[in-house]
Write a protein that holds these residues in place. Structure first.
Motif, mmCIF file in Angstrom:
data_model
loop_
_atom_site.group_PDB
_atom_site.id
_atom_site.type_symbol
_atom_site.label_atom_id
_atom_site.label_comp_id
_atom_site.label_asym_id
_atom_site.label_seq_id
_atom_site.Cartn_x
_atom_site.Cartn_y
_atom_site.Cartn_z
ATOM 1 N N ILE A 1 -9.764 1.521 12.457
ATOM 2 C CA ILE A 1 -10.963 1.589 13.287
ATOM 3 C C ILE A 1 -11.659 2.915 13.043
ATOM 4 O O ILE A 1 -11.032 3.979 13.080
ATOM 5 N N LEU A 2 -12.957 2.864 12.772
ATOM 6 C CA LEU A 2 -13.735 4.091 12.630
ATOM 7 C C LEU A 2 -14.168 4.600 14.002
ATOM 8 O O LEU A 2 -13.899 5.737 14.353
ATOM 9 N N HIS A 3 -14.848 3.761 14.782
ATOM 10 C CA HIS A 3 -15.237 4.136 16.136
ATOM 11 C C HIS A 3 -15.787 2.927 16.864
ATOM 12 O O HIS A 3 -16.317 2.006 16.253
ATOM 13 N N PRO A 4 -15.663 2.915 18.209
ATOM 14 C CA PRO A 4 -16.323 1.867 18.991
ATOM 15 C C PRO A 4 -17.813 2.179 19.103
ATOM 16 O O PRO A 4 -18.212 3.338 19.129
ATOM 17 N N CYS A 5 -18.642 1.151 19.166
ATOM 18 C CA CYS A 5 -20.091 1.360 19.257
ATOM 19 C C CYS A 5 -20.712 0.215 20.055
ATOM 20 O O CYS A 5 -20.028 -0.718 20.457
ATOM 21 N N PHE B 1 -14.970 -1.069 11.855
ATOM 22 C CA PHE B 1 -13.715 -0.817 11.157
ATOM 23 C C PHE B 1 -13.934 -0.903 9.661
ATOM 24 O O PHE B 1 -14.890 -1.515 9.177
ATOM 25 N N VAL B 2 -13.064 -0.239 8.921
ATOM 26 C CA VAL B 2 -13.138 -0.219 7.463
ATOM 27 C C VAL B 2 -11.904 -0.937 6.916
ATOM 28 O O VAL B 2 -10.810 -0.820 7.459
ATOM 29 N N ARG C 1 -15.305 -1.169 2.386
ATOM 30 C CA ARG C 1 -16.542 -1.329 3.155
ATOM 31 C C ARG C 1 -16.226 -1.401 4.643
ATOM 32 O O ARG C 1 -15.115 -1.729 5.017
ATOM 33 N N PHE C 2 -17.215 -1.093 5.480
ATOM 34 C CA PHE C 2 -17.007 -1.154 6.916
ATOM 35 C C PHE C 2 -17.818 -2.289 7.512
ATOM 36 O O PHE C 2 -18.845 -2.691 6.982
ATOM 37 N N TYR C 3 -17.329 -2.810 8.657
ATOM 38 C CA TYR C 3 -17.915 -3.968 9.315
ATOM 39 C C TYR C 3 -17.901 -3.758 10.818
ATOM 40 O O TYR C 3 -17.053 -3.035 11.342
ATOM 41 N N ASN C 4 -18.833 -4.408 11.523
ATOM 42 C CA ASN C 4 -18.870 -4.393 12.978
ATOM 43 C C ASN C 4 -18.331 -5.722 13.492
ATOM 44 O O ASN C 4 -18.813 -6.784 13.100
ATOM 45 N N ILE C 5 -17.361 -5.641 14.398
ATOM 46 C CA ILE C 5 -16.738 -6.818 14.989
ATOM 47 C C ILE C 5 -16.962 -6.736 16.488
ATOM 48 O O ILE C 5 -16.860 -5.662 17.074
ATOM 49 N N LEU D 1 -15.829 -13.649 8.553
ATOM 50 C CA LEU D 1 -16.443 -12.560 7.803
ATOM 51 C C LEU D 1 -15.924 -12.528 6.382
ATOM 52 O O LEU D 1 -14.740 -12.767 6.143
ATOM 53 N N ARG D 2 -16.798 -12.183 5.463
ATOM 54 C CA ARG D 2 -16.399 -11.916 4.085
ATOM 55 C C ARG D 2 -16.208 -10.419 3.969
ATOM 56 O O ARG D 2 -17.157 -9.653 4.128
ATOM 57 N N VAL D 3 -14.977 -9.969 3.737
ATOM 58 C CA VAL D 3 -14.673 -8.542 3.716
ATOM 59 C C VAL D 3 -14.222 -8.119 2.330
ATOM 60 O O VAL D 3 -13.577 -8.871 1.610
ATOM 61 N N GLU D 4 -14.607 -6.903 1.962
ATOM 62 C CA GLU D 4 -14.215 -6.292 0.699
ATOM 63 C C GLU D 4 -13.561 -4.958 0.998
ATOM 64 O O GLU D 4 -13.946 -4.283 1.953
#
Length: 118
Positions: free
Chosen positions: A71-75, A104-105, A20-24, A14-17
């Motif tokens: 972690i923001l939340h599981p989904c 996660f952010v 920003r938030f991402y789904n893993i 993943l390219r992360v900045e």
């Protein structure tokens, strides 16, 4: 942004900045009871860091490079439908599932103990 990192997690790159938030799909190091909201995570598998015009690349990973986040939340992901049919045998099967993921952010990227971007 001109500052970003490429990390390896969940079997993908993943390219992360920062910010920003991402789904893993899953974090291998965390069990299901540790996946609560605002759990801090550290990712050490950093392949590359770019800051403005300078690029640091690892072989395969950078030493002393860390991506910090929480972690923001599981989904759950979108539902995947699998349809299998064999003609002339009159066989049909329809299956489906939803993949668990974690949102996660990224809070900061650091290398050699100094934070590049907060």
């Amino acid at each position: 942004m001109s500052t970003y990192a490429i990390i390896e997690t969940g079997g993908q790159q993943l390219r992360v900045e920062p910010g920003r938030f991402y789904n893993i799909r899953h974090f291998a190091s965390l069990t299901s009871n540790h996946l609560e909201q605002n759990t801090k995570i550290l990712i050490y598998r950093v392949l590359m860091i770019r800051r403005k015009s300078k690029i640091d690349m690892g072989h395969p990973w950078l030493k002393d490079a860390v991506v910090k986040g929480r972690i923001l939340h599981p989904c759950l992901e979108k539902k995947i439908t699998i349809y299998k049919m064999i003609s002339k045998k009159k066989m049909q099967r329809k299956l489906g599932h939803r993949q668990k993921s974690i949102r996660f952010v990224v809070d900061s990227i650091s290398i050699n103990g100094e934070e590049i971007y907060k």
